[in-house]
Write an enzyme that holds these catalytic residues in place. Structure first.
Site, PDB file in Angstrom:
ATOM      1  N   GLY A  69      35.063  28.738  41.342  1.00 29.21           N
ATOM      2  CA  GLY A  69      33.582  28.229  41.116  1.00 29.21           C
ATOM      3  C   GLY A  69      33.131  27.600  42.349  1.00 29.21           C
ATOM      4  O   GLY A  69      33.737  27.218  43.411  1.00 29.21           O
ATOM      5  N   CYS A  96      41.793  28.636  42.669  1.00 30.11           N
ATOM      6  CA  CYS A  96      40.987  27.947  43.400  1.00 30.11           C
ATOM      7  C   CYS A  96      40.573  26.738  42.519  1.00 30.11           C
ATOM      8  O   CYS A  96      41.110  25.909  42.360  1.00 30.11           O
ATOM      9  CB  CYS A  96      39.957  29.030  43.904  1.00 30.11           C
ATOM     10  SG  CYS A  96      39.022  28.602  45.368  1.00 30.11           S
ATOM     11  N   TYR A  97      38.986  26.995  42.428  1.00 31.33           N
ATOM     12  CA  TYR A  97      38.474  25.678  41.754  1.00 31.33           C
ATOM     13  C   TYR A  97      39.391  25.221  40.338  1.00 31.33           C
ATOM     14  O   TYR A  97      39.386  23.998  39.928  1.00 31.33           O
ATOM     15  CB  TYR A  97      36.928  25.925  41.304  1.00 31.33           C
ATOM     16  CG  TYR A  97      36.399  24.885  40.643  1.00 31.33           C
ATOM     17  CD1 TYR A  97      35.953  23.803  41.377  1.00 31.33           C
ATOM     18  CD2 TYR A  97      36.204  24.783  39.172  1.00 31.33           C
ATOM     19  CE1 TYR A  97      34.941  22.544  40.807  1.00 31.33           C
ATOM     20  CE2 TYR A  97      35.772  23.799  38.753  1.00 31.33           C
ATOM     21  CZ  TYR A  97      35.117  22.658  39.423  1.00 31.33           C
ATOM     22  OH  TYR A  97      34.610  21.644  38.730  1.00 31.33           O
ATOM     23  N   HIS A 183      43.177  33.854  45.899  1.00 27.90           N
ATOM     24  CA  HIS A 183      42.613  34.621  44.682  1.00 27.90           C
ATOM     25  C   HIS A 183      43.621  35.953  44.445  1.00 27.90           C
ATOM     26  O   HIS A 183      43.374  36.601  45.410  1.00 27.90           O
ATOM     27  CB  HIS A 183      41.117  34.920  44.965  1.00 27.90           C
ATOM     28  CG  HIS A 183      40.029  34.154  45.064  1.00 27.90           C
ATOM     29  ND1 HIS A 183      39.469  33.696  44.057  1.00 27.90           N
ATOM     30  CD2 HIS A 183      39.622  33.016  46.152  1.00 27.90           C
ATOM     31  CE1 HIS A 183      38.668  32.560  44.026  1.00 27.90           C
ATOM     32  NE2 HIS A 183      38.620  32.170  45.424  1.00 27.90           N
ATOM     33  N   GLU A 185      43.231  37.871  42.421  1.00 27.47           N
ATOM     34  CA  GLU A 185      42.558  39.087  41.543  1.00 27.47           C
ATOM     35  C   GLU A 185      41.803  40.130  42.808  1.00 27.47           C
ATOM     36  O   GLU A 185      41.472  41.235  42.489  1.00 27.47           O
ATOM     37  CB  GLU A 185      41.467  38.494  40.980  1.00 27.47           C
ATOM     38  CG  GLU A 185      40.126  37.715  41.417  1.00 27.47           C
ATOM     39  CD  GLU A 185      40.369  36.264  41.899  1.00 27.47           C
ATOM     40  OE1 GLU A 185      41.696  36.082  41.684  1.00 27.47           O
ATOM     41  OE2 GLU A 185      39.412  35.603  41.647  1.00 27.47           O
ATOM     42  N   ASP A 241      27.396  55.382  27.905  1.00 26.54           N
ATOM     43  CA  ASP A 241      27.380  54.219  26.723  1.00 26.54           C
ATOM     44  C   ASP A 241      26.756  54.481  25.519  1.00 26.54           C
ATOM     45  O   ASP A 241      27.662  54.028  24.642  1.00 26.54           O
ATOM     46  CB  ASP A 241      26.559  53.001  27.727  1.00 26.54           C
ATOM     47  CG  ASP A 241      27.042  52.591  28.765  1.00 26.54           C
ATOM     48  OD1 ASP A 241      28.016  53.241  29.409  1.00 26.54           O
ATOM     49  OD2 ASP A 241      26.390  52.120  29.577  1.00 26.54           O
ATOM     50  N   LYS A 383      33.113  49.767  32.149  1.00 21.41           N
ATOM     51  CA  LYS A 383      32.648  51.126  32.168  1.00 21.41           C
ATOM     52  C   LYS A 383      33.569  52.375  31.920  1.00 21.41           C
ATOM     53  O   LYS A 383      33.792  53.099  31.337  1.00 21.41           O
ATOM     54  CB  LYS A 383      31.863  51.644  33.452  1.00 21.41           C
ATOM     55  CG  LYS A 383      31.050  52.768  33.459  1.00 21.41           C
ATOM     56  CD  LYS A 383      29.703  52.397  33.006  1.00 21.41           C
ATOM     57  CE  LYS A 383      28.719  53.735  33.070  1.00 21.41           C
ATOM     58  NZ  LYS A 383      27.647  53.277  32.219  1.00 21.41           N
TER      59      LYS A 383
END
Ligand code: XMP
Length: 527
Positions: A69, A96-97, A183, A185, A241, A383
């Site tokens: 964040g 991180c944060y 990070h 990710e 969708d 998606k």
């Protein structure tokens, strides 16, 4: 809830327990964390950072991830989670944060780093247990921080460091709390998925048993229970969708699903025919086609402002829906193909982060005005997951892989005034781009490919005659999540074929441009 003595990990949890909660502290990467967790077949949800302990307990998570964040934990208004979260016995990974917050809460100091660190860094691993099991001693990692943990109490064991960040990873000695300053990710941390895998499996005890097939079965069952003997209407747009939403509901309630396709004159070429074929032949659903081209074109006549176009289209849609729905007896529910990113981006989730990123998207606005109870069976999916689900449900490859198409349709690609002749030009040019990209075998690699008709005319020469005709822009982008996108590096030969065909075959166009802007700062659509 699991026993509180899990410091190093759990041995196993049941499939139903395999839920990870991601607390969002305003990170641009919260969705990416969710994707990475799902990629390991573990179900996860992004929730607000200030979710109550009670709400966490109800969800019975196998693990909790605290996202990054933009704030500094030492600021008075910094977002914090309930400190009780660290004492639930559920493994927590702060990123991180999230790590700074965990350390700040449990006995560490966080300070502004001498220099903001953004980019690649080399991380030396000091303990190869738990998070770093099976990894080499040095890792390339991606950093993005202004603050860092400068000191931790004896309750914490530092696990890794970089040249500028002495405590790059930590674990608490008696609580199942872990932290990473970098990070895991992002793809720039090449072994990040192994670190997350270690957290999910060894530490949280997840077995990665979440499957889309289970999701489909459970959702169909849930829909049946919720809808009972009620009737549902579902708008079909031609996009994947709404098609998957309808297919799922069809499996759940069969003929009590009525689909409405509004032919607003703003659809792509052959869109209506494709939807009709799929939903009358394959699913035999109750399909209502509302012929509303005149209505939409007259409400849009003379309107050039993009927001005003969207507003008028929104109203016309609502009116068409209301009128058609009145003809169908006993409708209580409206199904909508809202996806997870839509929920997160619109801040529409009850437990979602507050920031509203895309005001212009349709989530939220339509249904409330319609007065039906909302059914959104895809709201937990991304998606690519929806596409896989569509195939499982028996939808055609063609429909499932069709590029996304905005609700307001060609109206937001027809810049300036919208008239029937201009829409015809746009539709014809669009069809050429899509068919050429398909012929080149690049359709699936391209996330979206379309034409924008510009509000500009330019001089040309055709044969011996001067022309003063329309200009079009071709827009092709690559993206995974549609939140950021890059323009597709299409081969020059393909671009040349597209340009020649458009100018030769589409009467009224004498110039073709290729859009080479990325998002951000541009958006994918031009309006
Ligand atoms: P932007 O233009 O914001 O688009 O970069 C991101 C993605 O969203 C689609 N889009 C819409 N979809 N209603 C929709 O259902 C809308 O009003 C709308 N506007 C943009 C766009 O096509 C792209 O896939």
């Amino acid at each position: 809830m699991s026993s509180p003595d899990r410091t190093a990990g759990r041995t196993s949890v049941s499939a139903a327990d395999e839920r990870i909660l991601i607390l969002d502290f305003g990170s641009q990467y919260a969705q990416l964390i969710a994707r990475r967790v799902r990629e390991q077949n573990v179900y996860c949800e992004i929730v607000r950072h200030d979710i109550s302990l009670e709400a966490v307990r109800r969800r019975q998570p196998a693990g909790i991830i605290l996202s990054g964040g933009p704030s500094s934990v030492y600021e008075p208004k910094a977002p914090r989670c309930d400190p009780g979260l660290f004492h639930l016995g559920v493994p927590v990974l702060g990123i991180c944060y999230g790590m700074q917050l965990a350390c700040d809460t449990l006995g560490g100091r966080v300070e502004s780093a001498p220099a903001r660190e953004y980019g690649r860094a080399r991380c030396d691993i000091d303990s190869d247990a738990d998070l770093f099991a099976g990894l080499p001693g040095h890792l390339d990692v991606w950093m993005s921080h202004g603050d860092q943990v400068t000191r931790v109490s004896d309750d914490f064991a530092p696990l890794a460091h970089t040249a500028t960040c002495p405590i790059t990873a930590v674990r608490h000695r008696s609580l199942p709390v872990f932290g990473l300053q970098f990070h895991p990710e992002v793809t720039h941390t090449p072994l990040g998925s192994t670190i997350l895998h270690n957290f999910l499996t060894t530490i949280c005890g997840c077995q990665g048993r979440w499957r889309l097939g289970d999701f489909a079965r459970e959702t169909i069952e849930r829909m049946r229970e919720r809808i009972g003997n009620g009737r549902v209407i579902c708008g079909l747009s031609g996009g994947v969708d709404s098609a998957v939403t309808a297919a799922l509901l069809y499996q759940a309630i069969g003929p009590r699903l009525s689909c409405i396709l509004v032919d607003n004159g703003l659809l792509r070429k052959d869109e209506e025919a494709a939807v009709l074929a799929e939903f009358t032949h394959h699913f035999k659903a109750d399909l209502h086609v509302v012929r509303a081209e005149e209505r939409f074109l007259s409400t849009l006549a003379g309107v050039t402002d993009p927001q005003e176009k969207r507003r008028r289209i929104g109203h016309a849609f609502i009116d068409c829906f209301k009128e058609e729905a009145k003809k169908i007896q006993g409708v209580e529910f409206l199904a909508q193909g809202t996806l997870y990113p839509d929920v997160i981006e619109s801040g529409a989730a009850p437990d979602g982060p507050a920031a509203t990123i895309k005001l212009h998207h349709n989530v939220g606005g339509l249904p409330a005005e319609l007065g039906f109870e909302l059914v959104e069976p895809l709201r937990d999916l991304f998606k690519d997951e929806v596409r896989r689900l569509g195939l499982e449900l028996g939808l055609s490859e063609d429909l499932v892989w069709r590029h996304p198409f905005p609700g307001p349709g060609l109206a937001v690609r027809c810049l300036g005034e919208i008239t029937k002749p201009r829409l015809e030009i746009l539709r014809a040019a669009d069809e050429i781009v899509v068919s050429e990209i398909k012929a080149a075998g690049l359709y699936r690699q391209t996330a979206q490919a379309f034409v924008v008709l510009l509000p500009v005319r330019s001089v040309g020469v055709m044969g011996d005659a001067r022309t003063y005709d329309e200009a079009v822009a071709v827009r092709c982008v690559n993206t995974d999540d549609f939140m950021t996108a890059d323009w597709s590096r299409l081969p020059y030969d393909l671009l040349a074929r597209i340009s020649t065909r458009i100018i030769n075959e589409v009467k009224g166009v004498n110039r073709v441009c290729y859009d080479i802007s990325s998002k951000p700062p541009a958006t994918i659509e031009w309006e």
